[in-house]
Design an enzyme around this catalytic site. Structure first.
Site, mmCIF file in Angstrom:
data_model
loop_
_atom_site.group_PDB
_atom_site.id
_atom_site.type_symbol
_atom_site.label_atom_id
_atom_site.label_comp_id
_atom_site.label_asym_id
_atom_site.label_seq_id
_atom_site.Cartn_x
_atom_site.Cartn_y
_atom_site.Cartn_z
ATOM 1 C CG ASN A 76 60.464 27.765 -0.559
ATOM 2 O OD1 ASN A 76 60.714 26.711 -0.496
ATOM 3 N ND2 ASN A 76 59.613 27.630 -0.620
ATOM 4 C CG HIS A 103 53.391 26.845 8.164
ATOM 5 N ND1 HIS A 103 52.377 25.686 7.861
ATOM 6 C CD2 HIS A 103 53.556 27.269 6.493
ATOM 7 C CE1 HIS A 103 51.877 25.649 6.702
ATOM 8 N NE2 HIS A 103 52.804 25.517 5.771
ATOM 9 C CD GLU A 133 56.557 31.897 4.995
ATOM 10 O OE1 GLU A 133 55.423 31.557 3.762
ATOM 11 O OE2 GLU A 133 56.539 30.013 5.045
ATOM 12 N NE ARG A 167 50.082 18.829 2.734
ATOM 13 C CZ ARG A 167 50.971 20.079 3.063
ATOM 14 N NH1 ARG A 167 51.738 20.386 4.193
ATOM 15 N NH2 ARG A 167 52.042 20.570 2.004
ATOM 16 N NE ARG A 203 59.497 26.985 4.046
ATOM 17 C CZ ARG A 203 58.626 26.454 3.252
ATOM 18 N NH1 ARG A 203 58.763 26.147 1.753
ATOM 19 N NH2 ARG A 203 58.149 25.968 4.425
#
Ligand code: ADP
Length: 394
Positions: free
Chosen positions: A6, A177, A381, A238, A88
């Site tokens: 990743n 996601h 993940e 965010r 990823r």
């Protein structure tokens, strides 16, 4: 053995999995790539931390591979024990509905998607190229954050703007996601002992980035993130949803460029911007407990927004069987789960506060008589990426 990568702009996370029993042999992180370089490498034998020059991602991957075969902290005897690498990839645009073997053509498509995810896709591509150079001939597979959401219907993914702009620039909701939302919704069905394709599930991935997804009968039908991971929930730094008119207003009033406003909304907003304290929920809870009103309000804004999305998706699916919490905040912050669920009693959510206080395992935290189950499910993940890598190569 499958190596999962990743890649961020200055960091690289990895895991080596033995897929015969799905165990993790080693995991770690390269930080400060392009600056100086630091490796944190973890195995059964313990943690190995070292400063190591990483001028670029290729050098970082070489150091990871060295660590994996190292006489002391290594876990395999030769690199050729790694049969494939799963990457990823954040943005697959409309091109990818599932994981794919990376070929030259696919690399070109990913390059084209970089426009849509300028912060994420270029480092992902760098990681793929660095692996190809360090491990020639080993198959590389891309697993996309957006793929699971490609089942969304047009009524969910279209923004109400001139359709020509969608056609010309592919401006639409993509969602992110996906790997996590897919994994925890499947696990939820298993935990409930019900068929996945007969359930209405709302998954809340609450980590540094955060999103909520409506999974109806095994398919994502709507999700809170959009063209980019900025839309939806208030997050660590965010803003999430706001009136689009705020952007030109800020440009005008503060004399900022579009890019500067984008940076402001991505990096200086969310609970960090609101509280002025931190983007980490442990710090926010501590500040709130000490009477910091802005930290308290930031936590309230966060919970209110998550609850609002759960209500919205309950309407969109005309019902809900289970709500799932996952990722750093979703798995660990029991107070926040309680705050979110306090809005949802009207449609049959009822938390068992003792179960809600437990940590670290997949668990149904609702009372026995609750109409809607509330579950905490640790996400994984890397495991999904490794499984998909094998599936693509089969
Ligand atoms: P990502 O993978 O998106 O970087 P994570 O899923 O690891 O993020 O989530 C990180 C966040 O989880 C941290 O910013 C922190 O706010 C939150 N977190 C971790 N542990 C706890 C805890 N015990 N209580 C509250 N929040 C926590």
């Amino acid at each position: 053995m499958i190596l999962v990568i990743n890649c961020g702009s200055s960091s690289l996370k990895y895991q080596l999995l033995n897929m015969s029993n799905e165990s993790v042999l080693a995991k770690g992180l390269c930080e400060r790539i392009g600056i100086d370089g630091r490796l944190v490498h973890e195995t059964d034998k313990g943690k190995h931390i070292a400063d190591a020059a990483m001028p670029d991602h290729k050098a970082a991957i070489a150091i990871v591979l060295e660590s994996l075969v190292h006489p002391e902290h290594g876990v395999i005897s030769a690199i050729d024990e790694i049969s494939a690498v799963g990457h990823r990839v954040v943005h697959g645009g409309e091109a990818f509905t599932k994981s794919a073997l990376i070929t030259d053509e696919i690399e070109a498509v990913l390059e084209a998607c970089s426009d849509l995810a300028p912060l994420h896709n270029p480092p992902n591509l760098t990681g793929i190229r660095a692996c190809k150079e360090n491990m020639p001939g080993v198959p590389q597979v891309g697993v996309f954050d957006t793929a699971f959401h490609q089942t969304m219907p047009a009524k969910a993914y279209l923004y109400a703007i001139d359709y020509a702009l969608y056609e010309k620039h592919k401006i639409r909701k993509y969602g992110f996601h996906g790997t996590s939302h897919m994994y925890v919704s499947e696990q939820a069905a298993k935990l409930m002992n019900k068929p996945y394709d007969q359930l209405k599930i709302i998954t809340c991935h609450l980590g540094n980035g955060a999103s909520v997804t409506a999974v109806s009968h095994g398919q994502s039908i709507d999700t809170s993130m959009g063209l980019t991971p900025l839309e939806g929930l208030a997050m660590g730094t965010r803003s999430g949803d706001l009136d689009p008119a705020v952007v030109p207003f800020l440009m005008d009033k503060e004399g900022l460029t579009g890019q500067q406003v984008s940076d402001l909304l991505n990096k200086q907003s969310g609970v960090f911007g609101l509280s002025g304290v931190s983007s980490d929920f442990r710090d926010l809870e501590a500040a709130s407990n000490e009477g910091n009103e802005r930290a308290k309000t930031a936590l309230q804004v966060y919970a209110y927004r998550v609850a609002g999305y759960i209500g919205r998706y309950t309407a969109c699916m005309n019902g809900v069987d289970a709500i799932v919490f996952t990722a750093g905040i979703g798995e660990n912050d029991s107070k926040l789960r309680e705050a979110i669920c306090s809005y949802l009693t009207w449609f049959g959510v009822s938390l068992d506060l003792e179960k809600n206080a437990k940590r670290g395992q997949a668990l149904d935290i609702s009372t026995d008589d609750a109409k809607v189950r509330v579950l905490v499910i640790p996400t994984n993940e890397e495991l999904v990426i490794a499984r998909d890598t094998i599936k693509v190569l089969a």
